[in-house]
Design an enzyme around this catalytic site. Structure first.
Site, short mmCIF file in Angstrom:
data_model
loop_
_atom_site.label_atom_id
_atom_site.label_comp_id
_atom_site.label_asym_id
_atom_site.label_seq_id
_atom_site.Cartn_x
_atom_site.Cartn_y
_atom_site.Cartn_z
N CYS A 32 10.00 -6.33 7.45
CA CYS A 32 9.67 -5.34 6.80
C CYS A 32 10.32 -4.43 6.31
O CYS A 32 11.70 -4.67 6.28
CB CYS A 32 7.94 -4.90 7.40
SG CYS A 32 7.96 -3.90 9.27
N ARG A 81 4.55 -3.14 10.06
CA ARG A 81 4.26 -3.85 9.87
C ARG A 81 4.49 -5.44 10.40
O ARG A 81 3.46 -5.57 10.73
CB ARG A 81 3.69 -4.19 8.01
CG ARG A 81 2.88 -3.44 7.45
CD ARG A 81 3.42 -3.02 6.06
NE ARG A 81 5.06 -2.85 5.60
CZ ARG A 81 5.84 -2.82 3.97
NH1 ARG A 81 4.84 -3.43 3.47
NH2 ARG A 81 6.34 -2.21 4.19
#
Length: 200
Positions: free
Chosen positions: A7, A13
């Site tokens: 990410c 994430r």
């Protein structure tokens, strides 16, 4: 096989992707890692992402972020990112990685398509995933346009839960598609991990 989640900052994430897939593939030889295109080296996981992992019994306190390098990208067999711009950044950094770098939702849809059309081959999960990678150029035009999983950084906890749910759903789709020929190890926390939504 080495699967890498990428990410932007490697604190929200991609750590969740790494930790979830590591849990799902416990007992296999698949290596899972993560990094960020603008990663903050040695940073802890974002508290909200850590809270979500804790809610399904995944220890996240030892996680430390990394900044993606060309060498890292070239060492991977499959790179899964969350936004179209991240894919551009990855292949700019490591042009040869273009063959095995996908948006997470895109690769999940490819796995499902291959499973439904008898295009998954091999005896191991590594071989099956590789067969999807090798078919990707042919099937890319046949699957839905991939969607980004939005960055929850700096936002309310609900946004983190959405990102976690979407990440988990995509991983589930990948593994379910591979499970047509391979039974993923059922770790003790699997029923929780497969719940529709993460705990608050």
């Amino acid at each position: 096989m080495h699967i890498m989640f990428v990410c932007t900052g490697n604190i929200c994430r991609s750590p969740m992707g790494e930790l979830l897939l590591t849990r799902y593939l416990a007992g296999t030889t698949v290596q899972v890692s993560s990094a960020g295109t603008r990663g903050l080296p040695m940073h802890h996981i974002d508290p909200s992402s850590g809270r979500l992992m804790d809610s399904v019994g995944i220890e996240s306190s030892g996680f430390r972020s990394r900044r993606l390098t060309r060498r890292m990208a070239e060492s991977a067999d499959l790179i899964l990112c969350f936004e179209k711009e991240q894919r551009k950044d990855i292949v700019t950094l490591a042009p040869t990685a273009i063959r095995y770098t996908f948006l997470l939702n895109e690769f999940a849809n490819m796995c499902e398509y291959c499973a439904q059309n008898g295009l998954v081959h091999g005896l191991t999960i590594q071989e099956r995933l590789q067969s999807v990678i090798e078919s990707s150029q042919i099937i890319r035009p046949l699957i839905p346009e991939p969607t980004n999983i939005e960055d929850p950084h700096g936002k309310e906890f609900a946004k983190f839960r959405v990102a976690a749910d979407q990440t988990n759903a995509a991983i589930r789709k990948i593994l379910t598609s591979m499970r047509k020929h391979y039974r993923v190890n059922e770790a003790p926390a699997r029923p929780q991990l497969l719940s529709p939504r993460f705990a608050a």
